[in-house]
Design an enzyme around this catalytic site. Structure first.
Site, PDB file in Angstrom:
ATOM      1  CB  THR A  20     -17.605   1.279  30.878  1.00  0.00           C
ATOM      2  OG1 THR A  20     -16.179   1.215  30.808  1.00  0.00           O
ATOM      3  CG2 THR A  20     -18.214   0.048  30.228  1.00  0.00           C
ATOM      4  CG  ASP A  21     -13.635   5.292  30.668  1.00  0.00           C
ATOM      5  OD1 ASP A  21     -13.636   4.255  31.359  1.00  0.00           O
ATOM      6  OD2 ASP A  21     -12.696   5.624  29.932  1.00  0.00           O
ATOM      7  CB  SER A  79     -17.519   6.638  26.828  1.00  0.00           C
ATOM      8  OG  SER A  79     -16.760   6.395  27.984  1.00  0.00           O
ATOM      9  CB  THR A 104     -13.984  -1.190  25.912  1.00  0.00           C
ATOM     10  OG1 THR A 104     -13.178  -0.208  26.543  1.00  0.00           O
ATOM     11  CG2 THR A 104     -13.305  -2.549  25.998  1.00  0.00           C
TER      12      THR A 104
HETATM   13  N1  GLU Z   1     -12.789   2.809  28.374  1.00  0.00           N
HETATM   14  C1  GLU Z   1     -12.924   3.638  27.233  1.00  0.00           C
HETATM   15  C2  GLU Z   1     -14.334   4.209  27.125  1.00  0.00           C
HETATM   16  O1  GLU Z   1     -15.011   4.382  28.136  1.00  0.00           O
HETATM   17  C3  GLU Z   1     -12.584   2.908  25.958  1.00  0.00           C
HETATM   18  C4  GLU Z   1     -11.618   3.630  25.148  1.00  0.00           C
HETATM   19  C5  GLU Z   1     -11.853   3.456  23.656  1.00  0.00           C
HETATM   20  O2  GLU Z   1     -12.971   3.212  23.247  1.00  0.00           O
HETATM   21  O3  GLU Z   1     -10.868   3.664  22.913  1.00  0.00           O
HETATM   22  O4  GLU Z   1     -14.803   4.520  26.062  1.00  0.00           O
END
Ligand code: GLU
Length: 321
Positions: free
Chosen positions: A84-85, A52, A11
Site C-alpha cells: 500500500t505504501d 511496494s 503486506t
Molecule cells: N507496507 C509495505 C508495502 O507497501 C509492506 C512491506 C513488505 O511487503 O515487506 O509494500
C-alpha cells in the site's frame, strides 16, 4: 468471464511463516472466501514479490503491458495486489497510460495474512467484484480497499496503519461495494492515454519546502535531474529567499508547483509577495493545479520519459492539474 490478477508483493503477501517468505498469488486468492460466487475466473500471475517501496516505473509499466495483452485477449478486468505504501503513485501511473474501458483495479492490505482481522481477503474480493463490474468500465485505474472505490487520480494513503487509510480528500470515494454489489456514485474525468514508454535515465526530484528553507544545494539539481516538483506551503508558496533559486532552475528544467497540504489546489493569481504563487509562475514555475506532489511527479516523469518539451509539459499540467 475472466479477470487477470497480478500479484506484486506487499503486506498482503507477507506469510509470517519464515522471514522474507511471501505468499504467491494463488495462495493469496486461496484465502478469499466468496470468490466462487463471483461469476468470473481469476487468471493469476506472479509478477513481482517485493515491498511496494521497491517497485519501479518499469515494473508497473511491465504489468500494464501484460494486462493490456490480457484484456486484448478477452479479460474483462484486471486486479493488481501490491503493497500500500506506493499504491497512490502506481495507480496514477497506470491511470495515465491505461487505454482500455476494462477496469484496472489495485488493492492490497494493511494487516498481514493470518493476523486478527486481516483485510487482504476482503479487499481482494471487493477488487475482483469491481474488476468484473460493468459499472466500473471506462473509469480507468481504481483503488479498492475497505469496500471503497477510489479514483487513482484522487486517492491518497492517509494513515500508516489504519485499514481505512485510503481517502480521496478532493473528491471522496467514487463508489462502494455494498452487499457484494458495486455502486458507482461519481465518474472521474478521463483524459486520452499518454505513451507508456519509459526512460529509466529520466530523473524527477521532489522538494518539500519547510520553514526557513534556504534551498542551499537545490540550484545544482539541474545537473542531475530533468525535472523538479516543489511541494510548497498552502496554496503554493515558498520562502521569498527560495524564489530566485527555483526561478533559476525553471530556466533550465520544468519545475512544477504543488501544495504540501494534501488537499486542494495551488492558486494562480491571488497573492503577489516574493515566493507567492504569482511570483513563482512569473519565474517560470508550472502550476500543478489539484495534483498532489506525488502524483505531479509521476506525471512529469512519464512526460519527460516520452520526450515531452516544455510546451507539452505545460499543456499536460493544464489538462491533468
Ligand atoms: N507496507 C509495505 C508495502 O507497501 C509492506 C512491506 C513488505 O511487503 O515487506 O509494500
Amino acid at each position: 468471464m475472466r479477470i487477470a490478477l497480478y500479484a506484486l508483493g506487499g503486506t498482503i503477501s507477507v506469510s509470517g511463516r519464515a522471514k522474507g517468505e511471501r505468499l504467491t498469488g494463488a495462495e493469496i486468492i486461496a484465502a478469499v472466501p466468496g470468490l466462487d460466487g463471483l461469476g468470473a475466473v481469476l487468471d493469476v500471475r506472479d509478477a513481482q514479490a517485493v515491498p511496494s517501496g521497491s517497485l519501479t516505473f518499469a515494473h508497473v509499466l511491465d504489468v500494464v503491458r501484460a494486462a493490456s495483452r490480457a484484456v486484448d485477449e478477452g479479460a474483462a478486468g484486471v486486479v493488481v495486489t501490491q503493497g500500500t505504501d506506493t499504491l497512490e503513485e502506481t495507480a496514477f501511473l497506470v491511470d495515465l497510460v491505461w487505454r482500455h474501458d476494462a477496469p484496472f483495479v489495485l488493492t492490497g492490505a494493511m494487516r498481514r495474512p493470518g493476523t486478527a482481522g486481516a483485510d487482504g481477503p476482503a479487499n481482494v474480493l471487493a477488487a475482483a467484484r469491481v474488476a468484473a463490474s460493468d459499472a466500473a468500465r471506462g473509469l480507468g485505474a481504481l483503488v479498492v480497499l475497505n469496500d471503497e472505490v477510489h479514483a487513482a487520480r484522487w486517492v491518497r494513503k492517509s494513515h500508516s496503519t489504519s485499514t481505512a487509510t485510503f481517502v480521496s480528500p478532493n473528491a471522496g470515494p467514487v463508489g462502494h461495494v455494498v452487499e457484494g454489489r458495486v455502486r458507482v456514485l461519481a465518474v472521474p474525468p478521463r483524459r486520452p492515454p499518454l505513451p507508456a514508454g519509459y526512460d529509466a535515465s529520466v530523473r524527477v526530484a521532489l522538494h518539500c519546502v519547510t520553514l526557513d528553507d534556504d534551498g542551499v544545494g537545490l540550484e545544482r539539481l539541474a545537473e542531475t535531474h530533468q525535472g523538479l516538483v516543489v511541494a510548497g506551503f498552502g496554496v503554493g508558496h515558498v520562502p521569498g529567499a527560495l524564489a530566485p533559486v527555483l526561478g533559476g532552475l525553471a530556466d533550465r528544467i520544468p519545475v512544477v508547483l504543488t501544495s504540501r497540504t494534501g488537499g486542494g489546489s495551488v492558486l494562480r493569481h491571488t497573492y503577489s509577495a516574493p515566493g507567492s504563487e504569482t511570483d513563482l509562475q512569473q519565474r517560470g514555475l508550472i502550476n500543478g493545479g489539484l495534483l498532489d506532489p506525488y502524483k505531479a511527479r509521476v506525471l512529469l516523469r512519464l512526460l519527460l520519459s516520452a520526450g515531452a518539451g516544455r510546451d507539452e509539459v505545460v499543456a499536460a499540467f493544464a489538462s491533468h492539474g
